[in-house]
Motif scaffolding. Sequence first.
Motif, PDB file in Angstrom:
ATOM      1  N   LYS A  98       0.830  -1.213   0.000  1.00 11.95           N
ATOM      2  CA  LYS A  98       0.000   0.000   0.000  1.00 11.95           C
ATOM      3  C   LYS A  98       0.860   1.257   0.000  1.00 11.95           C
ATOM      4  O   LYS A  98       0.475   2.275  -0.523  1.00 11.95           O
ATOM      5  N   GLU A  99       2.016   1.179   0.614  1.00 13.31           N
ATOM      6  CA  GLU A  99       2.852   2.373   0.767  1.00 13.31           C
ATOM      7  C   GLU A  99       4.096   2.321  -0.112  1.00 13.31           C
ATOM      8  O   GLU A  99       4.914   1.419   0.044  1.00 13.31           O
ATOM      9  N   GLY A 100       4.201   3.250  -1.048  1.00  9.17           N
ATOM     10  CA  GLY A 100       5.490   3.597  -1.634  1.00  9.17           C
ATOM     11  C   GLY A 100       6.284   2.638  -2.501  1.00  9.17           C
ATOM     12  O   GLY A 100       6.714   3.022  -3.562  1.00  9.17           O
ATOM     13  N   ASP A 101       6.496   1.400  -2.045  1.00 12.14           N
ATOM     14  CA  ASP A 101       7.424   0.516  -2.764  1.00 12.14           C
ATOM     15  C   ASP A 101       6.945   0.233  -4.187  1.00 12.14           C
ATOM     16  O   ASP A 101       5.748   0.064  -4.419  1.00 12.14           O
ATOM     17  N   ASP A 102       7.919   0.119  -5.118  1.00 13.48           N
ATOM     18  CA  ASP A 102       7.556  -0.368  -6.451  1.00 13.48           C
ATOM     19  C   ASP A 102       7.031  -1.794  -6.330  1.00 13.48           C
ATOM     20  O   ASP A 102       7.486  -2.556  -5.472  1.00 13.48           O
ATOM     21  N   PRO A 103       6.081  -2.183  -7.211  1.00  5.25           N
ATOM     22  CA  PRO A 103       5.603  -3.561  -7.171  1.00  5.25           C
ATOM     23  C   PRO A 103       6.723  -4.544  -7.515  1.00  5.25           C
ATOM     24  O   PRO A 103       7.761  -4.159  -8.058  1.00  5.25           O
ATOM     25  N   ALA A 104       6.484  -5.811  -7.186  1.00  3.73           N
ATOM     26  CA  ALA A 104       7.448  -6.870  -7.494  1.00  3.73           C
ATOM     27  C   ALA A 104       6.689  -8.034  -8.111  1.00  3.73           C
ATOM     28  O   ALA A 104       5.513  -8.255  -7.807  1.00  3.73           O
ATOM     29  N   VAL A 105       7.371  -8.778  -8.988  1.00  2.00           N
ATOM     30  CA  VAL A 105       6.779 -10.000  -9.531  1.00  2.00           C
ATOM     31  C   VAL A 105       7.791 -11.133  -9.388  1.00  2.00           C
ATOM     32  O   VAL A 105       8.978 -10.970  -9.683  1.00  2.00           O
ATOM     33  N   PHE A 106       7.304 -12.259  -8.889  1.00  3.85           N
ATOM     34  CA  PHE A 106       8.143 -13.434  -8.664  1.00  3.85           C
ATOM     35  C   PHE A 106       7.833 -14.419  -9.779  1.00  3.85           C
ATOM     36  O   PHE A 106       6.727 -14.946  -9.861  1.00  3.85           O
ATOM     37  N   THR A 107       8.819 -14.611 -10.658  1.00  4.86           N
ATOM     38  CA  THR A 107       8.532 -15.217 -11.968  1.00  4.86           C
ATOM     39  C   THR A 107       9.020 -16.656 -12.117  1.00  4.86           C
ATOM     40  O   THR A 107       8.879 -17.226 -13.194  1.00  4.86           O
ATOM     41  N   GLY A 108       9.571 -17.259 -11.043  1.00  6.24           N
ATOM     42  CA  GLY A 108       9.971 -18.659 -11.123  1.00  6.24           C
ATOM     43  C   GLY A 108      10.849 -18.931 -12.325  1.00  6.24           C
ATOM     44  O   GLY A 108      11.870 -18.283 -12.522  1.00  6.24           O
ATOM     45  N   ASP A 109      10.419 -19.891 -13.163  1.00  9.07           N
ATOM     46  CA  ASP A 109      11.184 -20.245 -14.360  1.00  9.07           C
ATOM     47  C   ASP A 109      10.458 -19.830 -15.638  1.00  9.07           C
ATOM     48  O   ASP A 109      10.708 -20.388 -16.704  1.00  9.07           O
ATOM     49  N   THR A 110       9.536 -18.857 -15.554  1.00  4.17           N
ATOM     50  CA  THR A 110       8.933 -18.304 -16.775  1.00  4.17           C
ATOM     51  C   THR A 110       9.841 -17.214 -17.333  1.00  4.17           C
ATOM     52  O   THR A 110      10.329 -17.321 -18.456  1.00  4.17           O
ATOM     53  N   LEU A 111      10.083 -16.189 -16.541  1.00  7.83           N
ATOM     54  CA  LEU A 111      10.942 -15.067 -16.966  1.00  7.83           C
ATOM     55  C   LEU A 111      12.199 -15.052 -16.114  1.00  7.83           C
ATOM     56  O   LEU A 111      12.113 -15.003 -14.880  1.00  7.83           O
ATOM     57  N   PHE A 112      13.356 -15.148 -16.765  1.00  6.21           N
ATOM     58  CA  PHE A 112      14.645 -14.910 -16.107  1.00  6.21           C
ATOM     59  C   PHE A 112      15.152 -13.533 -16.521  1.00  6.21           C
ATOM     60  O   PHE A 112      14.670 -12.950 -17.496  1.00  6.21           O
ATOM     61  N   VAL A 113      16.155 -13.033 -15.819  1.00  8.81           N
ATOM     62  CA  VAL A 113      16.802 -11.807 -16.282  1.00  8.81           C
ATOM     63  C   VAL A 113      17.428 -12.126 -17.646  1.00  8.81           C
ATOM     64  O   VAL A 113      18.262 -13.019 -17.772  1.00  8.81           O
ATOM     65  N   ALA A 114      16.952 -11.438 -18.688  1.00  4.27           N
ATOM     66  CA  ALA A 114      17.426 -11.594 -20.073  1.00  4.27           C
ATOM     67  C   ALA A 114      17.162 -12.978 -20.673  1.00  4.27           C
ATOM     68  O   ALA A 114      17.773 -13.354 -21.668  1.00  4.27           O
ATOM     69  N   GLY A 115      16.219 -13.720 -20.106  1.00  2.66           N
ATOM     70  CA  GLY A 115      15.941 -15.047 -20.661  1.00  2.66           C
ATOM     71  C   GLY A 115      14.552 -15.533 -20.288  1.00  2.66           C
ATOM     72  O   GLY A 115      13.733 -14.798 -19.723  1.00  2.66           O
ATOM     73  N   CYS A 116      14.282 -16.804 -20.610  1.00  2.00           N
ATOM     74  CA  CYS A 116      13.026 -17.432 -20.208  1.00  2.00           C
ATOM     75  C   CYS A 116      13.272 -18.925 -20.020  1.00  2.00           C
ATOM     76  O   CYS A 116      14.314 -19.449 -20.404  1.00  2.00           O
TER      77      CYS A 116
END
Length: 258
Positions: A124-142
Amino acid sequence: MQILHIPCLEDNYSYMIIDEATKDAAVVDPVEPHKILSVAQENGANLKLVLTTHHHWDHAGGNEKIKQLIPEIKIYGGAVDNVKGCTEKVENGDRFSLGADINILSLHTPCHTKGHICYYVTAKEGDDPAVFTGDTLFVAGCGRFFEGTAENMYQSLCVTLGSLPKPTRVYCGHEYTVKNLQFALTVEPDNGKISQKLAWAEQKRKSDLPTIPSTIDEELETNPFMRVDLPELQEKVGCKSPVEAMKEIRQRKDNWRG
């Protein structure tokens, strides 16, 4: 909202999400339960929820043990994913909360597994949202297309996750960033943002620090699998549609020896 990285196994990450008002906590893919419990103790956190992204053992393999250790814990998992220890089956669009301030939205992202769930978490306060993507989306990969098609991955990555707010922080299941960026450069050798991020990621890993989180914005700039809508990228890989490009790039990655 506090988010803690918990390195597990060889290159997995579990994550602890703590509601700072109540100290209630959720843990994503707690494959090493004793490690998770000691992090909770160190941070004065009360573990309430397990968020399982998918059924593979290196993500769901700790669920039954953590249930033994904390009998009242709720274990979330995809309705069609046959997640071990699951007590709460979720589908796309299901919502639930943690503590006083944190809301969690389930996003069905099939392909790596049929019932793979990503968890979109907002405070509710301030923080940017986060998404936990498991093995669907990796940093620069999938993830590999074990139980789905290029069409599924296109929908999961480019439509479902690609439509999240750009500042959303991306927390994925493995530390694969350096290799993924090296591969991304083979697809787009003239993409300066990939080169910059690779240099940054290599420095992070030399210091034994995580390269995570990324953001949806960064992924749209550097992740070839999330850039398949761009005509110039389709042209580079000799394809005429986003789904065709997704399939081609995944095949190249599967065969790549970096």
